[in-house]
Design an enzyme around this catalytic site. Structure first.
Site, PDB file in Angstrom:
ATOM      1  N   ASN A 145      -4.858 -10.000  -7.929  1.00 22.85           N
ATOM      2  CA  ASN A 145      -5.019 -10.672  -6.644  1.00 22.85           C
ATOM      3  C   ASN A 145      -6.326 -11.455  -6.533  1.00 22.85           C
ATOM      4  OD1 ASN A 145      -5.723  -7.768  -6.713  1.00 22.85           O
ATOM      5  ND2 ASN A 145      -6.733  -8.228  -4.785  1.00 22.85           N
ATOM      6  N   HIS A 170       4.385  -9.954   3.360  1.00 20.41           N
ATOM      7  CA  HIS A 170       3.428 -10.915   3.916  1.00 20.41           C
ATOM      8  C   HIS A 170       2.661 -11.720   2.876  1.00 20.41           C
ATOM      9  CE1 HIS A 170      -0.670  -8.953   3.610  1.00 20.41           C
ATOM     10  NE2 HIS A 170       0.069  -7.881   3.396  1.00 20.41           N
ATOM     11  N   THR A 190       0.848  -1.190   0.000  1.00 21.38           N
ATOM     12  CA  THR A 190       0.000   0.000   0.000  1.00 21.38           C
ATOM     13  C   THR A 190       0.888   1.246   0.000  1.00 21.38           C
ATOM     14  OG1 THR A 190      -1.746  -1.165   1.181  1.00 21.38           O
ATOM     15  CG2 THR A 190      -1.815   1.246   1.261  1.00 21.38           C
ATOM     16  N   THR A 203      13.200   5.193  10.674  1.00 25.36           N
ATOM     17  CA  THR A 203      14.129   4.138  11.081  1.00 25.36           C
ATOM     18  C   THR A 203      13.715   2.817  10.466  1.00 25.36           C
ATOM     19  OG1 THR A 203      14.555   5.277  13.151  1.00 25.36           O
ATOM     20  CG2 THR A 203      15.076   2.927  13.090  1.00 25.36           C
ATOM     21  N   CYS A 259     -15.266  -8.720  -1.057  1.00 22.95           N
ATOM     22  CA  CYS A 259     -13.828  -8.546  -1.187  1.00 22.95           C
ATOM     23  C   CYS A 259     -13.325  -7.238  -0.604  1.00 22.95           C
ATOM     24  CB  CYS A 259     -13.391  -8.663  -2.639  1.00 22.95           C
ATOM     25  SG  CYS A 259     -12.506 -10.200  -2.885  1.00 22.95           S
ATOM     26  N   SER A 264       5.371  -6.760  -1.258  1.00 18.60           N
ATOM     27  CA  SER A 264       5.054  -6.844   0.160  1.00 18.60           C
ATOM     28  C   SER A 264       5.511  -8.187   0.715  1.00 18.60           C
ATOM     29  CB  SER A 264       3.542  -6.700   0.323  1.00 18.60           C
ATOM     30  OG  SER A 264       3.193  -6.698   1.676  1.00 18.60           O
ATOM     31  N   GLN A 304       1.466  -9.728  -6.046  1.00 16.81           N
ATOM     32  CA  GLN A 304       1.109 -11.147  -6.171  1.00 16.81           C
ATOM     33  C   GLN A 304       2.106 -11.913  -7.040  1.00 16.81           C
ATOM     34  OE1 GLN A 304      -1.305 -12.763  -4.548  1.00 16.81           O
ATOM     35  NE2 GLN A 304      -2.321 -10.993  -3.638  1.00 16.81           N
TER      36      GLN A 304
HETATM   37  C1  LIG Z   1      -2.063  -7.366  -0.581  1.00 19.30           C
HETATM   38  C2  LIG Z   1      -1.968  -6.484  -1.741  1.00 19.30           C
HETATM   39  C3  LIG Z   1      -1.702  -5.106  -1.582  1.00 19.30           C
HETATM   40  C4  LIG Z   1      -1.552  -4.469  -0.227  1.00 19.30           C
HETATM   41  O1  LIG Z   1      -0.341  -4.848   0.362  1.00 19.30           O
HETATM   42  P1  LIG Z   1      -0.020  -4.472   1.878  1.00 19.30           P
HETATM   43  O2  LIG Z   1       1.401  -4.881   2.037  1.00 19.30           O
HETATM   44  O3  LIG Z   1      -0.935  -5.308   2.688  1.00 19.30           O
HETATM   45  O4  LIG Z   1      -0.219  -3.027   2.041  1.00 19.30           O
HETATM   46  C5  LIG Z   1      -1.597  -4.337  -2.720  1.00 19.30           C
HETATM   47  N1  LIG Z   1      -1.728  -4.869  -3.945  1.00 19.30           N
HETATM   48  C6  LIG Z   1      -1.974  -6.174  -4.129  1.00 19.30           C
HETATM   49  C7  LIG Z   1      -2.102  -6.699  -5.506  1.00 19.30           C
HETATM   50  C8  LIG Z   1      -2.102  -7.021  -3.043  1.00 19.30           C
HETATM   51  O5  LIG Z   1      -2.357  -8.302  -3.250  1.00 19.30           O
END
Ligand SMILES: *Cc1c(COP(=O)(O)O)cnc(C)c1O
Length: 403
Positions: free
Chosen positions: A152, A202, A73, A241, A327, A200, A180
């Protein structure tokens, strides 16, 4: 009770190997990577450098081009608002597509309030945009094209190299929300002509709250006005930081993902195909959404006509999935992504996204198929619409009684 997690496109668990790499940086190695005058700082900086190399290898870029952020994000916000503000004198036109994540759509909408123009390109039934569409949309004042790498919700992969080529030809910067795609399918920012790439941790078995933005340094040198102002970290583009343990985790996650990409991608697409085969051979009136060929190995999006996504999710409560009807937050609006593919409300409302991951097994898939078949059949038994359709009544021609 057996629990199955098939929502890996929403988030993934942290791989234990990633956690092991992180732990020392949450305990004894707590230094600030910006502290230049003692070994705590040096060791933290070294760990951050290692992670920069690990992430850069997945993208095919130089480690100097990796900017740490709090996730996709934020990366999308820096890329879109940062480029818009830096190059706003040159032009005020941006191109994106209708099926972008909210983290791209909303910064674009925000810029519209500041006087920028945004073109949201429509997609085909399979969710694809073409390089030709991008070429035709580029105007004299276009400064940025932002096209998501892989969707996604549907898994559809866009023709990145072709779009990148058009952007280079026209001298327009090319950003992609690659969240993704990162670590799942091959990426090469050089060959694909990508100037900015959001990712990202996670979504690839790393921790939440950490991510990165690739920002090209050569041919051309891309600059972004910062969103956060402060100590001038990360080439001035992202002060604050550094989250050293998180960054170490992202680096480790990137390295594992790259090393295992080929075998894991084959395993995942095998599971995905097994799932579709299991569902489609046991149920009628179901439809696969997205492009079956240009698709991520781990996402399967299916509409089950005559049943409602939310009821389906409740019926299979021990299986974690996402539905196209919920969603975006808790709203009951059907997915705008599926609607952009041309699905009617009925099909969009009855869709389920299954997203497999590193810890998904064949047993998980078989269990889910059984549950789904049982639940869909049960719900359809209660559905007058399904019964009428089976009797050969064309539901589109039915004149419903006035209320
Ligand atoms: C999960 C996702 C985001 C958001 O990522 P965050 O690290 O949770 O802010 C943005 N774009 C896509 C395509 C995602 O799958």
């Amino acid at each position: 009770m057996r629990q199955v997690y098939l929502d890996n496109a929403a988030t993934t668990p942290v791989d234990p190997r990633v956690l092991d790499e992180m732990l020392p940086y949450l305990r004894e190695e707590f230094g600030n990577a910006a502290s230049r005058n003692h070994s705590y700082g040096w060791r933290a900086e070294e760990a951050v450098d290692t992670a920069r190399n690990q992430v850069a290898k997945v993208l095919g870029c130089s480690p100097k081009e990796v900017i740490w952020t709090s996730g996709s994000t934020e990366s999308n916000n820096i890329a879109i608002k940062g480029v818009a503000r830096m190059y706003g004198e040159k032009g005020k036109h941006i191109i994106a597509q209708e099926t972008e994540h909210k983290a791209v759509i909303d910064p674009c909408k925000y810029l519209e309030q500041e006087g920028y123009r945004v073109t949201f390109l429509p997609v085909t039934k399979a969710g694809l945009v073409s390089a030709e569409q991008v070429r035709e949309a580029i105007c004299d004042d276009t400064i940025l094209v932002s096209i998501m790498f892989a969707n996604n919700e549907t898994g559809t992969i866009q023709p990145m190299a072709e779009i990148g080529k058009v952007c280079k030809e026209k001298g327009v910067l090319f950003h992609t929300d690659g969240t993704q795609a990162f670590g799942k399918i091959p990426v090469d920012v050089e060959a694909m002509g990508i100037d900015l790439f959001s990712l990202s941790a996670h979504k690839v078995y790393g921790p939440k709250g950490v991510g990165a933005l690739y920002v090209r340094r050569k041919r051309p040198r891309v600059r972004c006005e910062p969103v956060l102002h402060g100590g001038g970290h990360e080439r001035g583009m992202r002060s604050g930081t550094l989250n050293v343990p998180g960054i170490v985790g992202l680096g480790a996650a990137a390295e594992i993902a790259l090393r295992e990409m080929d075998t894991e991608s084959k395993r995942l697409s095998g599971l995905r195909d097994r799932m579709w085969k299991g569902l489609s051979s046991n149920l009628d009136e179901i439809f696969r959404n997205g492009d079956p060929d240009q698709c991520l190995p781990n996402i399967l999006n299916v509409s089950f006509l005559y049943v409602e996504g939310e009821s389906l999710m409740m019926g299979i409560s021990t299986v974690a999935v996402s539905s196209g009807s919920a969603c975006t937050s808790a709203s009951l609006e059907p997915s705008y992504v599926l609607k952009a593919l041309g699905l009617g409300d009925d099909l969009a409302h009855s869709s389920i996204r299954f997203s497999m991951g590193r810890f998904t097994t064949q047993e998980d898939i078989d269990f889910t198929v059984d549950k789904m078949v049982e639940t869909v059949n049960k719900l359809r038994e209660m559905s007058p619409l399904y019964e009428m359709a089976k009797e050969g009544i064309d539901l589109s021609k039915v004149v419903w009684a006035a209320h």
